[in-house]
Scaffold this motif. Structure first.
Motif, short mmCIF file in Angstrom:
data_model
loop_
_atom_site.label_atom_id
_atom_site.label_comp_id
_atom_site.label_asym_id
_atom_site.label_seq_id
_atom_site.Cartn_x
_atom_site.Cartn_y
_atom_site.Cartn_z
N TYR A 185 -5.14 0.31 -5.24
CA TYR A 185 -5.02 0.64 -3.81
C TYR A 185 -6.26 0.25 -3.01
O TYR A 185 -6.15 -0.38 -1.96
N ASN A 186 -7.44 0.62 -3.48
CA ASN A 186 -8.65 0.36 -2.69
C ASN A 186 -8.89 -1.12 -2.47
O ASN A 186 -9.33 -1.53 -1.39
N ASP B 153 -0.79 7.27 2.94
CA ASP B 153 -0.58 6.89 1.56
C ASP B 153 -1.15 7.90 0.55
O ASP B 153 -1.22 7.62 -0.64
N LEU C 280 0.83 -1.21 0.00
CA LEU C 280 0.00 0.00 0.00
C LEU C 280 0.86 1.26 0.00
O LEU C 280 0.50 2.26 -0.62
N GLN D 20 -4.20 9.00 0.13
CA GLN D 20 -5.52 8.63 -0.39
C GLN D 20 -6.58 9.49 0.29
O GLN D 20 -7.31 9.04 1.18
N ARG E 289 1.52 2.97 -3.20
CA ARG E 289 0.36 3.59 -3.86
C ARG E 289 0.02 2.92 -5.19
O ARG E 289 -0.02 3.58 -6.24
#
Length: 169
Positions: free
Chosen positions: A39-40, A126, A32, A128, A35
């Motif tokens: 990612y999700n 990260d 993770l 996000q 990136r």
């Protein structure tokens, strides 16, 4: 992991391999940090490896996420929306769509409790931001459109998705 955990004896099976599960969690967390494009999906894998199965199955990318929960006070079915169309609680009507909308109250990052705290911290670490912001809403509060009581979304989501013996959010 997810498939194993759907089996009635899945948790017992995995309990026999705690070091392997911990190592896999470390590897996913390392991935993770790079990136990756998926990612999700990997974030969901990390969540399930941490034992938060219901969150793993329901956290997406928060572009258009909906959760059905029951109001803890009046038991009305409330739709929680988090995404590009808004962040709100509503009563879903077959013909009219989401009616009686009430804006969600996101949790402040510093007030999050686990698992929301580490999920949020990981997403922020990260870069996000959409995921981090969505987590704040998913672990925030909603006002029931039917009775106006305010409730914790994460607790209601957990109650709707886990058997009572396993409830922790």
């Amino acid at each position: 992991m997810r498939g194993t955990l759907r089996h009635p004896d899945g948790e017992a099976l995995l309990a026999g391999f705690p070091n392997e599960v911990d190592r896999l969690r470390e590897l996913v967390d390392q991935r993770l940090r790079t990136r990756p494009a998926d990612y999700n999906r990997l974030f969901g894998d990390l969540v399930v490896l941490a034992g938060r199965y219901h969150w793993s199955a329901s956290l997406w990318d928060f572009t258009d996420d909906f959760y059905a929960v029951s109001c803890p006070d009046c038991e009305a079915e409330v739709t929680i929306a988090v995404g590009d169309y808004g962040c709100y609680a509503a009563i879903r009507d077959w013909d009219l769509g989401d009616i009686e909308r009430r804006s969600l109250r996101p949790a402040q990052a510093e007030e999050l409790r686990d698992p929301g705290r580490w999920m949020h911290a990981t997403a922020v670490r990260d870069g996000q931001q959409r995921l981090a912001e969505g987590i704040r809403y998913a672990f925030g509060q909603a006002e029931c459109p039917a009775c106006a009581s305010v409730f914790n979304i994460a607790e209601a989501h957990t109650a709707a998705n886990l058997p009572p013996a396993l409830e922790t959010y």
